[in-house]
Design a protein around this motif. Structure first.
Motif, PDB file in Angstrom:
ATOM      1  N   ARG A 116       9.150  -6.228  -3.235  1.00  0.00           N
ATOM      2  CA  ARG A 116       7.748  -6.095  -3.629  1.00  0.00           C
ATOM      3  C   ARG A 116       7.280  -7.427  -4.194  1.00  0.00           C
ATOM      4  O   ARG A 116       8.018  -8.109  -4.900  1.00  0.00           O
ATOM      5  N   GLY A 117       6.053  -7.811  -3.874  1.00  0.00           N
ATOM      6  CA  GLY A 117       5.527  -9.063  -4.400  1.00  0.00           C
ATOM      7  C   GLY A 117       4.024  -9.143  -4.259  1.00  0.00           C
ATOM      8  O   GLY A 117       3.378  -8.275  -3.649  1.00  0.00           O
ATOM      9  N   LEU A 118       3.457 -10.201  -4.821  1.00  0.00           N
ATOM     10  CA  LEU A 118       2.021 -10.443  -4.749  1.00  0.00           C
ATOM     11  C   LEU A 118       1.675 -11.179  -3.458  1.00  0.00           C
ATOM     12  O   LEU A 118       2.373 -12.117  -3.061  1.00  0.00           O
ATOM     13  N   ILE A 119       0.602 -10.764  -2.814  1.00  0.00           N
ATOM     14  CA  ILE A 119       0.130 -11.445  -1.605  1.00  0.00           C
ATOM     15  C   ILE A 119      -0.642 -12.688  -2.035  1.00  0.00           C
ATOM     16  O   ILE A 119      -1.678 -12.594  -2.695  1.00  0.00           O
ATOM     17  N   THR A 120      -0.141 -13.859  -1.663  1.00  0.00           N
ATOM     18  CA  THR A 120      -0.811 -15.105  -2.045  1.00  0.00           C
ATOM     19  C   THR A 120      -1.306 -15.901  -0.838  1.00  0.00           C
ATOM     20  O   THR A 120      -2.110 -16.807  -0.991  1.00  0.00           O
ATOM     21  N   VAL A 121      -0.817 -15.588   0.353  1.00  0.00           N
ATOM     22  CA  VAL A 121      -1.335 -16.178   1.594  1.00  0.00           C
ATOM     23  C   VAL A 121      -1.539 -15.045   2.577  1.00  0.00           C
ATOM     24  O   VAL A 121      -0.628 -14.238   2.803  1.00  0.00           O
ATOM     25  N   LEU A 122      -2.748 -14.981   3.171  1.00  0.00           N
ATOM     26  CA  LEU A 122      -3.088 -13.865   4.053  1.00  0.00           C
ATOM     27  C   LEU A 122      -3.920 -14.377   5.223  1.00  0.00           C
ATOM     28  O   LEU A 122      -5.022 -14.906   5.019  1.00  0.00           O
ATOM     29  N   PRO A 123      -3.428 -14.253   6.467  1.00  0.00           N
ATOM     30  CA  PRO A 123      -4.226 -14.664   7.628  1.00  0.00           C
ATOM     31  C   PRO A 123      -5.445 -13.755   7.785  1.00  0.00           C
ATOM     32  O   PRO A 123      -5.467 -12.634   7.266  1.00  0.00           O
ATOM     33  N   PRO A 124      -6.452 -14.206   8.519  1.00  0.00           N
ATOM     34  CA  PRO A 124      -7.634 -13.365   8.740  1.00  0.00           C
ATOM     35  C   PRO A 124      -7.295 -12.144   9.591  1.00  0.00           C
ATOM     36  O   PRO A 124      -6.290 -12.122  10.307  1.00  0.00           O
ATOM     37  N   GLU A 125      -8.134 -11.133   9.498  1.00  0.00           N
ATOM     38  CA  GLU A 125      -7.942  -9.909  10.272  1.00  0.00           C
ATOM     39  C   GLU A 125      -7.844 -10.240  11.760  1.00  0.00           C
ATOM     40  O   GLU A 125      -8.595 -11.091  12.240  1.00  0.00           O
ATOM     41  N   PRO A 126      -6.899  -9.687  12.518  1.00  0.00           N
ATOM     42  CA  PRO A 126      -6.037  -8.525  12.231  1.00  0.00           C
ATOM     43  C   PRO A 126      -4.750  -8.860  11.484  1.00  0.00           C
ATOM     44  O   PRO A 126      -3.771  -8.124  11.596  1.00  0.00           O
ATOM     45  N   TYR A 127      -4.715  -9.974  10.771  1.00  0.00           N
ATOM     46  CA  TYR A 127      -3.629 -10.331   9.859  1.00  0.00           C
ATOM     47  C   TYR A 127      -2.349 -10.763  10.567  1.00  0.00           C
ATOM     48  O   TYR A 127      -1.282 -10.755   9.962  1.00  0.00           O
ATOM     49  N   ASP A 128      -2.442 -11.130  11.844  1.00  0.00           N
ATOM     50  CA  ASP A 128      -1.263 -11.630  12.550  1.00  0.00           C
ATOM     51  C   ASP A 128      -0.915 -13.030  12.047  1.00  0.00           C
ATOM     52  O   ASP A 128      -1.798 -13.860  11.817  1.00  0.00           O
ATOM     53  N   GLY A 129       0.377 -13.280  11.894  1.00  0.00           N
ATOM     54  CA  GLY A 129       0.820 -14.596  11.468  1.00  0.00           C
ATOM     55  C   GLY A 129       1.664 -14.519  10.215  1.00  0.00           C
ATOM     56  O   GLY A 129       2.212 -13.467   9.869  1.00  0.00           O
ATOM     57  N   GLU A 130       1.762 -15.640   9.530  1.00  0.00           N
ATOM     58  CA  GLU A 130       2.642 -15.717   8.365  1.00  0.00           C
ATOM     59  C   GLU A 130       1.891 -15.409   7.075  1.00  0.00           C
ATOM     60  O   GLU A 130       0.876 -16.026   6.776  1.00  0.00           O
ATOM     61  N   TRP A 131       2.412 -14.446   6.333  1.00  0.00           N
ATOM     62  CA  TRP A 131       1.936 -14.127   4.993  1.00  0.00           C
ATOM     63  C   TRP A 131       2.900 -14.762   3.993  1.00  0.00           C
ATOM     64  O   TRP A 131       4.030 -15.117   4.338  1.00  0.00           O
ATOM     65  N   LEU A 132       2.442 -14.877   2.762  1.00  0.00           N
ATOM     66  CA  LEU A 132       3.332 -15.255   1.665  1.00  0.00           C
ATOM     67  C   LEU A 132       3.227 -14.164   0.616  1.00  0.00           C
ATOM     68  O   LEU A 132       2.162 -13.942   0.037  1.00  0.00           O
ATOM     69  N   ILE A 133       4.329 -13.460   0.407  1.00  0.00           N
ATOM     70  CA  ILE A 133       4.353 -12.331  -0.521  1.00  0.00           C
ATOM     71  C   ILE A 133       5.479 -12.563  -1.516  1.00  0.00           C
ATOM     72  O   ILE A 133       6.649 -12.620  -1.137  1.00  0.00           O
ATOM     73  N   GLY A 134       5.113 -12.721  -2.771  1.00  0.00           N
ATOM     74  CA  GLY A 134       6.124 -12.962  -3.790  1.00  0.00           C
ATOM     75  C   GLY A 134       6.956 -14.194  -3.518  1.00  0.00           C
ATOM     76  O   GLY A 134       8.137 -14.245  -3.865  1.00  0.00           O
ATOM     77  N   GLY A 135       6.361 -15.203  -2.875  1.00  0.00           N
ATOM     78  CA  GLY A 135       7.080 -16.430  -2.567  1.00  0.00           C
ATOM     79  C   GLY A 135       7.924 -16.361  -1.312  1.00  0.00           C
ATOM     80  O   GLY A 135       8.569 -17.344  -0.945  1.00  0.00           O
ATOM     81  N   VAL A 136       7.926 -15.214  -0.619  1.00  0.00           N
ATOM     82  CA  VAL A 136       8.721 -15.034   0.600  1.00  0.00           C
ATOM     83  C   VAL A 136       7.803 -15.119   1.817  1.00  0.00           C
ATOM     84  O   VAL A 136       6.734 -14.505   1.846  1.00  0.00           O
ATOM     85  N   ARG A 137       8.215 -15.902   2.816  1.00  0.00           N
ATOM     86  CA  ARG A 137       7.450 -15.997   4.064  1.00  0.00           C
ATOM     87  C   ARG A 137       7.674 -14.733   4.887  1.00  0.00           C
ATOM     88  O   ARG A 137       8.812 -14.369   5.176  1.00  0.00           O
ATOM     89  N   VAL A 138       6.587 -14.083   5.250  1.00  0.00           N
ATOM     90  CA  VAL A 138       6.654 -12.812   5.972  1.00  0.00           C
ATOM     91  C   VAL A 138       5.860 -12.943   7.263  1.00  0.00           C
ATOM     92  O   VAL A 138       4.678 -13.305   7.239  1.00  0.00           O
ATOM     93  N   TRP A 139       6.518 -12.657   8.395  1.00  0.00           N
ATOM     94  CA  TRP A 139       5.839 -12.736   9.686  1.00  0.00           C
ATOM     95  C   TRP A 139       5.337 -11.352  10.074  1.00  0.00           C
ATOM     96  O   TRP A 139       6.088 -10.379  10.070  1.00  0.00           O
TER      97      TRP A 139
END
Length: 323
Positions: A116-139
């Protein structure tokens, strides 16, 4: 006629002898170039990444932009496994001219990972791509990732996915949590990535990928510096801003975690010791002076929290278990 033929043959032989004997001398003296043909040798290469194209064998495969041929002689490991698009592969190949032919393909296992973590990087809708959640890169791939609730920056999210060897998580499910359903207080630990440039250091900080506000009311313990590990406690303000109430800079000893137990699994990039997965890095020192590392041996590891909840080993000492 015969004499003429013999004379011509003698001239040809003389020319050949001159070329064979005189050419090296000319080359050595620098008087002229000598072209010597040598067959090209195949070059062994190694590369790794995500398989983006898999076809029937024999056929052309692709790893993140690199095309190569796979044939019946290519060894695929694990034995009996059929590689798929999205697998992480380590490829050993031979280059002949512009052609790459794989000799061995090792498919690396992608492990289940939840956090579990905070969303700090979020691609535009439909949200495809790399997120940053709690410091972890999430594809995230909206066709393969189940996303529950509408995501937004500074929202918490529960993530389930598979951990790639490059430490990116391929998300299979993300549940975005409503801030009203999550306690206003928070606590986490990670590297300091940004410090406010003001003389008093008041302003936005980034720790473990999470941006928060530091003010005169923030209690800072220790000497903060970029790259240092810090424990953070704080709260969410009414406007959604994250306020860091306390920042505690950890010493190297405070950031370390000790793990000990029987070795249950040994992989190239991680070991499982006493039920705990410990990541291996290039700088991890493995002490096998007492015995060779093997499943069933006893291990003591000194590690640190490197990303998310993962532990990265600094040192592992292997011993024989007590009888």
């Amino acid at each position: 006629m015969r004499r003429a033929f013999v004379s011509i043959l003698g001239v040809i032989v003389s020319l050949l002898v001159t070329l064979m004997v005189g050419a090296p001398a000319l080359a050595a003296s620098g008087q002229g170039p000598v072209l010597i043909w040598t067959p090209t040798r195949p070059i062994a290469v190694r590369f790794e990444g995500i398989l983006t194209q898999v076809s029937a064998i024999p056929g052309e495969w692709r790893v993140e932009g690199i095309s190569f041929l796979v044939n019946a002689e290519t060894e695929i490991s694990p034995e009996g496994y059929t590689p798929q698009v999205g697998d992480y592969a380590i490829v050993s190949a031979i280059r002949e001219g512009e052609t790459l032919t794989a000799t061995r393909i090792l498919i690396r296992e992608k492990r289940l990972f939840e956090f579990r973590g905070l969303i700090t990087v979020l691609p535009p809708e439909p949200y495809d791509g790399e997120w940053l959640i709690g410091g972890v890169r999430v594809w995230v791939n909206s066709r393969a990732t189940l996303i529950t609730n509408r995501p937004a920056l500074s929202y918490y999210a529960d993530v389930k996915g598979r951990l790639r060897p490059d430490r990116q998580v391929e998300a299979t499910e993300i549940v975005v949590l409503n801030p009203q359903d999550v306690a206003n207080g928070f606590e986490f630990q990670g590297p300091i990535e940004q410090i406010a440039s003001t003389p008093t250091q008041e302003g936005p900080w980034v720790i473990a990928g999470v941006q928060g506000l530091v003010s005169a009311d923030t209690r800072i313990e220790g000497a903060p510096a970029i790259g240092a590990t810090a424990g953070v406690t704080g709260k969410r303000l009414a406007d959604g801003t994250l306020f860091f109430e306390r920042i505690r800079v950890l010493t190297e000893a405070q950031n370390q975690v000790r793990v000990s137990g029987l070795i249950e699994e040994i992989q190239e990039d991680y070991w499982r010791i006493g039920g705990q997965e410990v990541e291996l890095e290039e700088t991890t020192f493995i002490d096998e002076s007492r015995c060779r590392a093997a499943v069933g041996m006893w291990a003591e590891a000194i590690a640190y929290r490197c990303y998310g909840s993962a532990l990265c080993a600094l040192r592992i000492r292997v011993e024989r278990p007590e009888e």
